[in-house]
Write a protein that holds these residues in place. Structure first.
Motif, PDB file in Angstrom:
ATOM      1  N   UNK A  64      39.644  48.463  40.293  1.00  0.00           N
ATOM      2  CA  UNK A  64      40.327  47.747  39.297  1.00  0.00           C
ATOM      3  C   UNK A  64      41.173  48.731  38.491  1.00  0.00           C
ATOM      4  N   UNK A  65      42.092  47.789  38.014  1.00  0.00           N
ATOM      5  CA  UNK A  65      42.891  48.918  36.732  1.00  0.00           C
ATOM      6  C   UNK A  65      42.666  48.148  35.687  1.00  0.00           C
ATOM      7  N   UNK A  66      42.169  49.088  34.465  1.00  0.00           N
ATOM      8  CA  UNK A  66      41.927  48.562  33.318  1.00  0.00           C
ATOM      9  C   UNK A  66      43.066  48.928  32.061  1.00  0.00           C
ATOM     10  N   UNK A  67      43.726  47.929  31.788  1.00  0.00           N
ATOM     11  CA  UNK A  67      44.943  48.287  30.923  1.00  0.00           C
ATOM     12  C   UNK A  67      44.429  48.315  29.437  1.00  0.00           C
ATOM     13  N   UNK A  68      44.454  49.613  28.690  1.00  0.00           N
ATOM     14  CA  UNK A  68      43.876  49.942  27.427  1.00  0.00           C
ATOM     15  C   UNK A  68      45.220  50.471  26.379  1.00  0.00           C
ATOM     16  N   UNK A  81      46.553  46.390  22.661  1.00  0.00           N
ATOM     17  CA  UNK A  81      46.251  45.589  23.730  1.00  0.00           C
ATOM     18  C   UNK A  81      45.362  44.227  23.412  1.00  0.00           C
ATOM     19  N   UNK A  82      45.783  43.169  23.315  1.00  0.00           N
ATOM     20  CA  UNK A  82      44.892  42.016  22.722  1.00  0.00           C
ATOM     21  C   UNK A  82      43.851  41.680  23.729  1.00  0.00           C
ATOM     22  N   UNK A  83      43.891  41.682  25.026  1.00  0.00           N
ATOM     23  CA  UNK A  83      42.824  41.523  25.977  1.00  0.00           C
ATOM     24  C   UNK A  83      42.075  42.862  26.604  1.00  0.00           C
ATOM     25  N   UNK A  84      42.073  43.707  25.751  1.00  0.00           N
ATOM     26  CA  UNK A  84      41.697  44.828  26.147  1.00  0.00           C
ATOM     27  C   UNK A  84      40.331  45.165  26.601  1.00  0.00           C
ATOM     28  N   UNK A  85      39.878  45.851  27.636  1.00  0.00           N
ATOM     29  CA  UNK A  85      40.688  46.328  28.897  1.00  0.00           C
ATOM     30  C   UNK A  85      41.256  44.892  29.600  1.00  0.00           C
ATOM     31  N   UNK A  86      42.704  44.750  29.747  1.00  0.00           N
ATOM     32  CA  UNK A  86      43.056  43.951  30.575  1.00  0.00           C
ATOM     33  C   UNK A  86      42.570  44.393  32.209  1.00  0.00           C
ATOM     34  N   UNK A  87      42.593  43.429  32.813  1.00  0.00           N
ATOM     35  CA  UNK A  87      41.769  43.554  34.297  1.00  0.00           C
ATOM     36  C   UNK A  87      42.972  43.358  35.266  1.00  0.00           C
ATOM     37  N   UNK A  88      43.114  44.294  36.217  1.00  0.00           N
ATOM     38  CA  UNK A  88      44.223  44.107  37.091  1.00  0.00           C
ATOM     39  C   UNK A  88      43.392  44.093  38.384  1.00  0.00           C
ATOM     40  N   UNK A  89      43.113  42.963  39.122  1.00  0.00           N
ATOM     41  CA  UNK A  89      42.485  42.718  40.099  1.00  0.00           C
ATOM     42  C   UNK A  89      42.974  43.586  41.586  1.00  0.00           C
ATOM     43  N   UNK A  99      49.847  42.605  27.586  1.00  0.00           N
ATOM     44  CA  UNK A  99      49.586  41.997  26.438  1.00  0.00           C
ATOM     45  C   UNK A  99      49.272  42.410  25.053  1.00  0.00           C
ATOM     46  N   UNK A 100      50.569  42.819  24.298  1.00  0.00           N
ATOM     47  CA  UNK A 100      50.515  43.409  23.284  1.00  0.00           C
ATOM     48  C   UNK A 100      50.493  42.740  22.013  1.00  0.00           C
ATOM     49  N   UNK A 118      48.027  52.372  28.566  1.00  0.00           N
ATOM     50  CA  UNK A 118      47.605  53.120  29.589  1.00  0.00           C
ATOM     51  C   UNK A 118      46.531  52.615  30.432  1.00  0.00           C
ATOM     52  N   UNK A 119      46.404  53.011  31.592  1.00  0.00           N
ATOM     53  CA  UNK A 119      45.759  52.144  32.665  1.00  0.00           C
ATOM     54  C   UNK A 119      44.595  53.041  33.335  1.00  0.00           C
ATOM     55  N   UNK A 120      43.442  52.895  33.344  1.00  0.00           N
ATOM     56  CA  UNK A 120      42.497  53.548  33.971  1.00  0.00           C
ATOM     57  C   UNK A 120      42.106  52.676  35.325  1.00  0.00           C
TER      58      UNK A 120
END
Ligand SMILES: O=c1ccn([C@H]2C[C@H](O)[C@@H](COP(=O)(O)OP(=O)(O)OP(=O)(O)O)O2)c(=O)[nH]1
Length: 151
Positions: A64-68, A81-89, A99-100, A118-120
């Motif tokens: 997955x990619x996590x948007x942080x 990031x409001x929904x941190x960590x955002x999940x990219x499936x 989503x800032x 950033x994306x992990x």
């Protein structure tokens, strides 16, 4: 060991850099805003917005990619990031958006190419839920929500 990440740049991001690690030991790759150069986004205090990246990922199955948030933006401007960590499936094939939210007290301007998050990339553990009549007992039982004290 490094893995490949297939990235498609959409037309509106053709001139923007691919995500990259800024240092050899960085965990996250920066994501940049792909809003039009002549249309900076002004994020008012307490306002939230989806910022386009112009990127589509093809993550390998099992990742997955996590948007942080970027800590500098959070510390200096209260922008996170409001929904941190955002999940990219791994099976998502849409444009990645960030989503800032502006938790600061001043308007914040997002210009094209600004590093906004950033994306992990992380491995995903897939489990199979199995219903049981009763779960094992532990000494802790339902203790939580400050049961060990808040100090
Ligand atoms: O910060 C984010 C979070 C998600 N997504 C994309 C990729 C992800 O795979 C998809 C769905 O995200 P999520 O599962 O968090 O959304 P949902 O609210 O549960 O909607 P859905 O019903 O579409 O799964 O949206 C982003 O572009 N940015």
């Amino acid at each position: 060991m490094s893995h490949r990440l297939c990235v498609q740049r959409l037309a509106h991001a053709a001139d923007l850099p691919l995500p990259r690690y800024e240092t050899a030991g960085a965990a996250g790759m920066d994501l940049v805003a792909a809003n039009p150069a002549d249309a900076p986004i002004v994020l008012q205090p307490m306002q939230r917005i989806l910022v386009p990246t112009g990127l589509v990922f093809q993550l390998q199955t099992g990742f997955e990619a996590q948007v942080r948030p970027r800590s500098g933006l959070a510390f200096k401007h209260g922008v996170t990031v409001l929904n941190a960590p955002g999940t990219i499936d791994a099976d998502y094939r849409g444009e990645v958006q960030v989503l800032l939210v502006n938790l600061g007290s001043e308007p914040f301007t997002i210009s094209r190419g600004m590093r906004i998050a950033q994306m992990v990339i992380a491995p995903v553990t897939v489990v199979e839920p199995i219903e049981v009549g009763q779960v094992d007992e532990t000494g802790r039982a339902a203790g939580g929500f400050g049961s060990t004290g808040l100090g």
